[in-house]
Enzyme design. Structure first.
Site, PDB file in Angstrom:
ATOM      1  N   LYS A  13       0.825  -1.220   0.000  1.00  0.00           N
ATOM      2  CA  LYS A  13       0.000   0.000   0.000  1.00  0.00           C
ATOM      3  C   LYS A  13       0.858   1.268   0.000  1.00  0.00           C
ATOM      4  O   LYS A  13       0.608   2.186  -0.774  1.00  0.00           O
ATOM      5  CB  LYS A  13      -0.938   0.044   1.228  1.00  0.00           C
ATOM      6  CG  LYS A  13      -1.913  -1.105   1.310  1.00  0.00           C
ATOM      7  CD  LYS A  13      -2.923  -0.908   2.425  1.00  0.00           C
ATOM      8  CE  LYS A  13      -2.323  -0.817   3.825  1.00  0.00           C
ATOM      9  NZ  LYS A  13      -1.693  -2.057   4.296  1.00  0.00           N
ATOM     10  N   ARG A  88      -9.320   1.255   9.170  1.00  0.00           N
ATOM     11  CA  ARG A  88      -8.865  -0.092   9.537  1.00  0.00           C
ATOM     12  C   ARG A  88     -10.023  -0.933  10.091  1.00  0.00           C
ATOM     13  O   ARG A  88      -9.853  -2.098  10.367  1.00  0.00           O
ATOM     14  CB  ARG A  88      -7.822  -0.023  10.653  1.00  0.00           C
ATOM     15  CG  ARG A  88      -6.398   0.327  10.233  1.00  0.00           C
ATOM     16  CD  ARG A  88      -5.734  -0.782   9.477  1.00  0.00           C
ATOM     17  NE  ARG A  88      -4.398  -1.156   9.877  1.00  0.00           N
ATOM     18  CZ  ARG A  88      -3.271  -0.536   9.514  1.00  0.00           C
ATOM     19  NH1 ARG A  88      -3.301   0.539   8.796  1.00  0.00           N
ATOM     20  NH2 ARG A  88      -2.108  -1.015   9.887  1.00  0.00           N
ATOM     21  N   ARG A 123      11.463  -6.762   4.633  1.00  0.00           N
ATOM     22  CA  ARG A 123      11.181  -5.315   4.635  1.00  0.00           C
ATOM     23  C   ARG A 123      12.194  -4.546   5.480  1.00  0.00           C
ATOM     24  O   ARG A 123      12.606  -4.976   6.543  1.00  0.00           O
ATOM     25  CB  ARG A 123       9.779  -5.047   5.226  1.00  0.00           C
ATOM     26  CG  ARG A 123       8.699  -5.372   4.276  1.00  0.00           C
ATOM     27  CD  ARG A 123       7.581  -4.393   4.248  1.00  0.00           C
ATOM     28  NE  ARG A 123       6.939  -4.089   5.507  1.00  0.00           N
ATOM     29  CZ  ARG A 123       5.807  -3.387   5.563  1.00  0.00           C
ATOM     30  NH1 ARG A 123       5.226  -2.959   4.467  1.00  0.00           N
ATOM     31  NH2 ARG A 123       5.256  -3.123   6.722  1.00  0.00           N
ATOM     32  N   ARG A 156      11.396  -2.880  11.253  1.00  0.00           N
ATOM     33  CA  ARG A 156      10.409  -2.401  12.222  1.00  0.00           C
ATOM     34  C   ARG A 156       9.984  -3.543  13.133  1.00  0.00           C
ATOM     35  O   ARG A 156       9.834  -4.674  12.684  1.00  0.00           O
ATOM     36  CB  ARG A 156       9.179  -1.857  11.481  1.00  0.00           C
ATOM     37  CG  ARG A 156       9.307  -0.398  11.179  1.00  0.00           C
ATOM     38  CD  ARG A 156       8.267   0.144  10.248  1.00  0.00           C
ATOM     39  NE  ARG A 156       6.965  -0.519  10.252  1.00  0.00           N
ATOM     40  CZ  ARG A 156       6.006  -0.214   9.377  1.00  0.00           C
ATOM     41  NH1 ARG A 156       6.182   0.719   8.482  1.00  0.00           N
ATOM     42  NH2 ARG A 156       4.844  -0.840   9.411  1.00  0.00           N
ATOM     43  N   ARG A 167      -0.943  -9.194  13.145  1.00  0.00           N
ATOM     44  CA  ARG A 167      -1.478  -8.118  12.291  1.00  0.00           C
ATOM     45  C   ARG A 167      -2.379  -8.692  11.201  1.00  0.00           C
ATOM     46  O   ARG A 167      -3.407  -8.099  10.868  1.00  0.00           O
ATOM     47  CB  ARG A 167      -0.320  -7.321  11.662  1.00  0.00           C
ATOM     48  CG  ARG A 167       0.473  -6.549  12.700  1.00  0.00           C
ATOM     49  CD  ARG A 167       1.660  -5.866  12.089  1.00  0.00           C
ATOM     50  NE  ARG A 167       1.267  -4.707  11.308  1.00  0.00           N
ATOM     51  CZ  ARG A 167       2.064  -4.091  10.431  1.00  0.00           C
ATOM     52  NH1 ARG A 167       3.260  -4.540  10.211  1.00  0.00           N
ATOM     53  NH2 ARG A 167       1.637  -3.041   9.794  1.00  0.00           N
TER      54      ARG A 167
HETATM   55  P1  AMP Z   1       0.910   0.630   9.015  1.00  0.00           P
HETATM   56  O1  AMP Z   1       2.109   1.493   8.846  1.00  0.00           O
HETATM   57  O2  AMP Z   1      -0.288   1.150   8.257  1.00  0.00           O
HETATM   58  O3  AMP Z   1       1.167  -0.816   8.727  1.00  0.00           O
HETATM   59  O4  AMP Z   1       0.490   0.725  10.549  1.00  0.00           O
HETATM   60  C1  AMP Z   1       1.366   0.352  11.592  1.00  0.00           C
HETATM   61  C2  AMP Z   1       0.597   0.276  12.901  1.00  0.00           C
HETATM   62  O5  AMP Z   1       0.042   1.570  13.184  1.00  0.00           O
HETATM   63  C3  AMP Z   1      -0.601  -0.666  12.913  1.00  0.00           C
HETATM   64  O6  AMP Z   1      -0.235  -2.006  13.169  1.00  0.00           O
HETATM   65  C4  AMP Z   1      -1.422  -0.045  14.051  1.00  0.00           C
HETATM   66  O7  AMP Z   1      -0.860  -0.360  15.313  1.00  0.00           O
HETATM   67  C5  AMP Z   1      -1.229   1.434  13.822  1.00  0.00           C
HETATM   68  N1  AMP Z   1      -2.248   2.011  12.908  1.00  0.00           N
HETATM   69  C6  AMP Z   1      -2.040   2.546  11.669  1.00  0.00           C
HETATM   70  N2  AMP Z   1      -3.191   2.989  11.140  1.00  0.00           N
HETATM   71  C7  AMP Z   1      -4.141   2.737  12.074  1.00  0.00           C
HETATM   72  C8  AMP Z   1      -5.549   2.954  12.099  1.00  0.00           C
HETATM   73  N3  AMP Z   1      -6.201   3.500  11.058  1.00  0.00           N
HETATM   74  N4  AMP Z   1      -6.215   2.594  13.235  1.00  0.00           N
HETATM   75  C9  AMP Z   1      -5.570   2.015  14.271  1.00  0.00           C
HETATM   76  N5  AMP Z   1      -4.265   1.768  14.299  1.00  0.00           N
HETATM   77  C10 AMP Z   1      -3.538   2.126  13.201  1.00  0.00           C
END
Ligand code: AMP
Length: 212
Positions: A13, A88, A123, A156, A167
């Site tokens: 994404k 989400r 990654r 990460r 996740r």
């Molecule tokens: P991402 O970078 O989108 O993979 O997000 C990394 C982490 O950020 C996720 O595993 C969540 O802990 C948190 N996160 C990101 N976007 C959201 C969201 N819209 N709602 C809740 N937690 C989020």
């Protein structure tokens, strides 16, 4: 132009959002980056969410909504934006309708869980600017160094295998139901997340140009 990108963690994404943001001159908004930024700056909020993020669980809807509402008021959103990582869950999708109004398209990137687990293992992330790389599919020009800002790349904590499995299970339980929510609104643009990054981008750009 208001776009939403949905797909499992590691579906690509962020990579596609960057390309689309440049092509359509719209802001790329990653809620993950907004949250990580709070952690990097060691704000009160950052300290509150660090353990949640590292375990792969979702941060509260309230916190993310607050950061997002502020972000979309910035001037780079004047032509629109592409949301990467939001919504989400169904509650966030409903909230989005009230905060930003009508969304133009929801890109749904599909990739199998097995591929995701393999991908996540390779990654690498830039802790400073958020740029993502992959040691096999999208390597940095110089080993371990960010092409964009020159900082050292890291793995990460939320890319750890057990965290990835958590996740993915959260994705299937909480996030996947959003696809039907947007299917009912006739907004879904499906994209196969497997293949060359540039081919996926081209197909998405063609489909979005066609839908304008
Ligand atoms: P991402 O970078 O989108 O993979 O997000 C990394 C982490 O950020 C996720 O595993 C969540 O802990 C948190 N996160 C990101 N976007 C959201 C969201 N819209 N709602 C809740 N937690 C989020």
């Amino acid at each position: 132009m208001k776009l939403v990108l949905i797909g499992s963690p590691g579906a690509g994404k962020g990579t596609q959002a960057k390309v689309l943001s440049k092509h359509f001159d719209i802001a790329h908004i990653s809620t993950g980056d907004l949250l990580r930024n709070e952690i990097n700056k060691k704000t009160e909020l950052g300290l509150e969410i660090i353990a949640i993020m590292e375990s792969g669980n979702l941060v509260s809807d309230e916190i993310v909504k607050k950061l997002l509402s502020k972000r979309i008021t910035l001037s780079d959103c004047k032509n629109g934006f592409i949301l990467d990582g939001y919504p989400r869950n169904i509650a966030q999708a409903q909230e989005l309708d009230t905060v930003v109004g009508q969304i133009d398209k929801v890109i749904f990137m599909t990739v199998s869980d097995d591929t995701i687990i393999e991908r996540m293992a390779g990654r690498r992330a830039c802790p400073k600017c958020g740029q993502m790389f992959h040691i096999k599919y999208n390597p940095p020009k110089k080993d371990g160094i960010c092409d964009v800002c020159g900082d050292s790349l890291i793995i990460r904590k939320d890319d750890d295998k057990d965290v990835v499995k958590n996740r993915l299970s959260i994705y299937h339980k909480e996030t996947a139901p959003i696809i039907d929510y947007y299917k009912d609104k006739n907004l879904i643009l499906q994209s196969d997340g497997i293949g060359e990054i540039s081919t996926i981008s081209k197909n998405l750009i063609d489909a979005l140009e066609g839908a304008r």
